[in-house]
Write a protein that holds these residues in place. Structure first.
Motif, PDB file in Angstrom:
ATOM      1  N   ASN A 136       0.837  -1.190   0.000  1.00  0.00           N
ATOM      2  CA  ASN A 136       0.000   0.000   0.000  1.00  0.00           C
ATOM      3  C   ASN A 136       0.877   1.247   0.000  1.00  0.00           C
ATOM      4  N   SER A 137       0.397   2.294  -0.656  1.00  0.00           N
ATOM      5  CA  SER A 137       1.212   3.502  -0.796  1.00  0.00           C
ATOM      6  C   SER A 137       0.655   4.697  -0.043  1.00  0.00           C
ATOM      7  N   THR A 138      -0.418   4.501   0.730  1.00  0.00           N
ATOM      8  CA  THR A 138      -0.971   5.605   1.516  1.00  0.00           C
ATOM      9  C   THR A 138      -0.736   5.353   3.003  1.00  0.00           C
ATOM     10  N   GLY A 139      -0.937   6.403   3.789  1.00  0.00           N
ATOM     11  CA  GLY A 139      -0.783   6.278   5.238  1.00  0.00           C
ATOM     12  C   GLY A 139       0.383   7.095   5.748  1.00  0.00           C
ATOM     13  N   ASN A 140       0.403   7.330   7.054  1.00  0.00           N
ATOM     14  CA  ASN A 140       1.425   8.179   7.667  1.00  0.00           C
ATOM     15  C   ASN A 140       1.577   7.809   9.137  1.00  0.00           C
ATOM     16  N   PRO A 141       2.659   8.267   9.797  1.00  0.00           N
ATOM     17  CA  PRO A 141       2.909   7.883  11.193  1.00  0.00           C
ATOM     18  C   PRO A 141       1.831   8.320  12.173  1.00  0.00           C
ATOM     19  N   GLY A 142       1.019   9.311  11.801  1.00  0.00           N
ATOM     20  CA  GLY A 142      -0.059   9.735  12.690  1.00  0.00           C
ATOM     21  C   GLY A 142      -1.091   8.657  12.920  1.00  0.00           C
ATOM     22  N   LEU A 175      -9.717  -0.237  10.115  1.00  0.00           N
ATOM     23  CA  LEU A 175      -9.454  -1.008   8.898  1.00  0.00           C
ATOM     24  C   LEU A 175     -10.373  -2.226   8.821  1.00  0.00           C
ATOM     25  N   THR A 176     -10.565  -2.902   9.939  1.00  0.00           N
ATOM     26  CA  THR A 176     -11.472  -4.061   9.962  1.00  0.00           C
ATOM     27  C   THR A 176     -12.880  -3.666   9.526  1.00  0.00           C
ATOM     28  N   GLY A 177     -13.351  -2.527  10.025  1.00  0.00           N
ATOM     29  CA  GLY A 177     -14.681  -2.060   9.645  1.00  0.00           C
ATOM     30  C   GLY A 177     -14.769  -1.732   8.166  1.00  0.00           C
ATOM     31  N   ILE A 178     -13.742  -1.088   7.632  1.00  0.00           N
ATOM     32  CA  ILE A 178     -13.739  -0.737   6.206  1.00  0.00           C
ATOM     33  C   ILE A 178     -13.780  -1.997   5.348  1.00  0.00           C
ATOM     34  N   LEU A 179     -12.905  -2.948   5.661  1.00  0.00           N
ATOM     35  CA  LEU A 179     -12.845  -4.181   4.877  1.00  0.00           C
ATOM     36  C   LEU A 179     -14.169  -4.942   4.929  1.00  0.00           C
ATOM     37  N   THR A 180     -14.765  -5.014   6.119  1.00  0.00           N
ATOM     38  CA  THR A 180     -16.038  -5.726   6.267  1.00  0.00           C
ATOM     39  C   THR A 180     -17.135  -5.047   5.460  1.00  0.00           C
ATOM     40  N   GLY A 212      -9.658  -1.258   0.380  1.00  0.00           N
ATOM     41  CA  GLY A 212      -9.833  -0.921   1.788  1.00  0.00           C
ATOM     42  C   GLY A 212      -8.571  -0.396   2.441  1.00  0.00           C
ATOM     43  N   THR A 213      -7.450  -1.046   2.184  1.00  0.00           N
ATOM     44  CA  THR A 213      -6.184  -0.603   2.774  1.00  0.00           C
ATOM     45  C   THR A 213      -5.791   0.763   2.236  1.00  0.00           C
ATOM     46  N   TYR A 214      -6.013   0.968   0.924  1.00  0.00           N
ATOM     47  CA  TYR A 214      -5.678   2.260   0.326  1.00  0.00           C
ATOM     48  C   TYR A 214      -6.561   3.374   0.900  1.00  0.00           C
ATOM     49  N   LEU A 215      -7.867   3.118   0.994  1.00  0.00           N
ATOM     50  CA  LEU A 215      -8.787   4.110   1.547  1.00  0.00           C
ATOM     51  C   LEU A 215      -8.446   4.451   2.990  1.00  0.00           C
ATOM     52  N   HIS A 216      -8.133   3.444   3.763  1.00  0.00           N
ATOM     53  CA  HIS A 216      -7.757   3.629   5.164  1.00  0.00           C
ATOM     54  C   HIS A 216      -6.575   4.594   5.264  1.00  0.00           C
ATOM     55  N   GLY A 217      -5.535   4.340   4.464  1.00  0.00           N
ATOM     56  CA  GLY A 217      -4.360   5.206   4.487  1.00  0.00           C
ATOM     57  C   GLY A 217      -4.639   6.583   3.921  1.00  0.00           C
ATOM     58  N   LEU A 218      -5.446   6.646   2.849  1.00  0.00           N
ATOM     59  CA  LEU A 218      -5.770   7.936   2.239  1.00  0.00           C
ATOM     60  C   LEU A 218      -6.554   8.817   3.199  1.00  0.00           C
ATOM     61  N   ALA A 219      -7.513   8.238   3.900  1.00  0.00           N
ATOM     62  CA  ALA A 219      -8.261   9.015   4.899  1.00  0.00           C
ATOM     63  C   ALA A 219      -7.320   9.536   5.978  1.00  0.00           C
ATOM     64  N   GLY A 220      -6.360   8.697   6.377  1.00  0.00           N
ATOM     65  CA  GLY A 220      -5.362   9.147   7.350  1.00  0.00           C
ATOM     66  C   GLY A 220      -4.504  10.274   6.815  1.00  0.00           C
ATOM     67  N   ASP A 221      -4.150  10.204   5.530  1.00  0.00           N
ATOM     68  CA  ASP A 221      -3.337  11.263   4.921  1.00  0.00           C
ATOM     69  C   ASP A 221      -4.106  12.571   4.843  1.00  0.00           C
TER      70      ASP A 221
END
Length: 504
Positions: A429-435, A445-450, A466-475
């Motif tokens: 995955n290419s999204t996400g950050n230390p925050g 993430l579990t909720g998004i995937l489900t 799901g993993t990309y969206l999770h990280g993008l929302a965090g970004d």
């Protein structure tokens, strides 16, 4: 984007040379021009430059960069290490070209003795000792030189890869003998080792530079490792029918929360609803009912037989996906209920958190998991499932083997979460950050995937999207509020914006 092994990198270079066509020397010149342009953007000619070049093609790149910097009025001193008396042909050619440059401050070809220059804080070191072809730890004089450079206050720019770092497997490497770069200017594609957290201190700030290697060759080369990009995710997004109703948007079931851990269920439930599912039922102990009904009024609450924990499997015939594990607790009664639930569930399943730890305590149960199941361990949870790993490469290998053995999906969570497929392929995955390193982020993430599974996404697509969206929302959250104060609930709050960005 594909990630190639060191052997494949050499193969792609060769393909480009043969099919462009272009000589190896001119391809090196092209790479050096891009490297030089980037270095001049980072540092002005007021900073003296010291170039350490090895005997191979990485050294040839460094010599070409030295020549181009000297021609741009940088004060360049060059040390070419030719200990064995054998330079690569292109390195030899660039040595001759460099020696013809009158503006070069100094050139030393090291054959035996080496008197290292003094490296100051206002100097730039160009590391061109060894490239992606290195297959053993540095030793002897080169190891001493690396330690000398690392001990200096100088800025260090590594060409393609920090010298001493191997492209893939560094399990038996000597980390003290790896250059600690300020900047790494890698060519064409990032290397697999760059995706492992323990090597970030050696890479510094990473830039991937396009040197126009063959697109046809890139497409033809098959690899087990890729990095997901935004357009890849856009292509997987499902659309909504104009006449859609909630019954067509899926019904998800989340089994989560024990007494005093209702928050995990709340986070998973909110994330699931924000992921587009039509209906959501949350199975949680009776004492959590007021919390769920107050915090997530859109969800249906289903109580189990126990007041404080999950203790009995439920029928899942009416559901389109199940997410199980966040905040469940790990009592033996809950563990028995867990495996009973997994055995009888026919819809797609996401397993996280306490459910993973209970499986780790009953490893024989792994054989009973249905095909297509999704596991979302962080590194420590993966170690509990598959045994301790010496480094990230070994851990990734174990995650891949687990996915193949289960014929399911293992999302090894981290800065570059690795989505391990049942066919042995890995998508980073290419999204996400230390925050996002905050309690509850995994529950989200579990909720998004489900939610995506219930919505109708195939398991493989749900993992990637799901993993990309999770990280993008965090970004997006980090962009507005910074990383330090981010909460897991902020990721949920920014999910609508993440979906909107991908839909536009």
């Amino acid at each position: 984007m594909k990630i190639f092994t060191s052997a494949q990198i050499h193969e792609l270079d060769k393909y480009t040379i043969e099919h462009e066509p272009i000589s190896g020397l001119n391809l090196m010149e092209r790479a050096a021009a891009v490297l030089t342009q980037t270095i001049t953007q980072l540092y002005t000619p007021t900073m003296p430059v010291v170039v350490f070049a090895g005997p191979g093609n990485n050294g040839g790149d460094a010599l070409a960069v030295a020549r181009m910097l000297a021609e741009k009025d940088y004060a360049v001193s060059v040390y070419l290490f030719n200990i064995s008396g054998s330079l690569s042909p292109d390195c030899t050619a660039n040595k001759k070209r460099l020696q013809e440059v009158k503006r070069l401050k100094s050139f030393v070809e090291v054959i035996e003795e080496f008197d290292p220059p003094r490296l100051e804080a206002d100097m730039v070191v160009i590391d061109g000792l060894f490239g992606s072809g290195l297959n053993k730890p540095l030793a002897g004089g080169f190891a001493s030189l690396v330690k000398y450079i690392n001990a200096s206050p100088a800025q260090v720019v590594s060409l393609d890869i920090p010298s001493g770092l191997m492209t893939e497997d560094n399990t038996y490497n000597v980390r003290a003998n790896i250059i600690r770069a300020t900047h790494t200017l890698t060519l064409q594609q990032p290397k697999l080792a760059f995706f492992f957290p323990e090597f970030q201190p050696y890479i510094g700030q990473l830039r991937t530079l396009d040197i126009r290697l063959s697109k046809e060759g890139t497409e033809k080369l098959e690899t087990n490792y890729t990095v997901v990009e935004e357009n890849d995710v856009r292509a997987l997004m499902l659309s909504r029918s104009l006449f859609a109703h909630k019954g067509q948007m899926g019904h998800a079931l989340i089994i989560a929360g024990s007494y005093c851990m209702a928050g995990a269920a709340v986070l998973a439930a909110r994330a699931c609803l924000r992921s587009g599912v039509g209906k959501l039922t949350v199975n949680t102990p009776r004492r959590n009912t007021p919390v769920i009904q107050t915090s997530v009024p859109e969800a249906i609450v289903q109580n189990g037989t126990e007041e404080i924990s999950f203790a009995e499997a439920v029928d899942t015939e009416e559901y389109d996906a199940l997410g199980i594990g966040p905040g469940m607790g790990q009592s033996e009664q809950t563990a028995i209920a867990l495996i009973a639930q997994l055995r009888r569930t026919q819809c797609p399943i996401v397993i996280d958190a306490d459910a993973l730890n209970m499986l780790a305590n009953h490893r024989a149960w792994l054989q009973q998991l249905p095909k297509g199941i999704i596991l979302t361990p962080h590194p420590i949870e993966l170690d509990r499932l598959e045994g301790h790993s010496a480094d990230s490469y070994e851990r990734l290998t174990k995650a891949v083997n687990l996915a193949k053995r289960l014929q399911g999906y293992v999302i090894l969570k981290g800065h570059f979460s690795a989505i391990c497929m049942p066919d042995g392929n890995v998508v980073f995955n290419s999204t996400g950050n230390p925050g996002m390193a905050t309690a509850g982020s995994g529950d989200v993430l579990t909720g998004i995937l489900t939610g995506l599974l219930a919505r109708g996404y195939k398991p493989q697509d749900a993992c990637v999207v799901g993993t990309y969206l999770h990280g993008l929302a965090g970004d997006l959250a980090a962009h507005d509020m910074g990383e330090e104060s981010m909460l897991a609930s902020d990721i949920i709050r920014y999910l609508p914006r993440a979906f909107k960005r991908l839909k536009e």
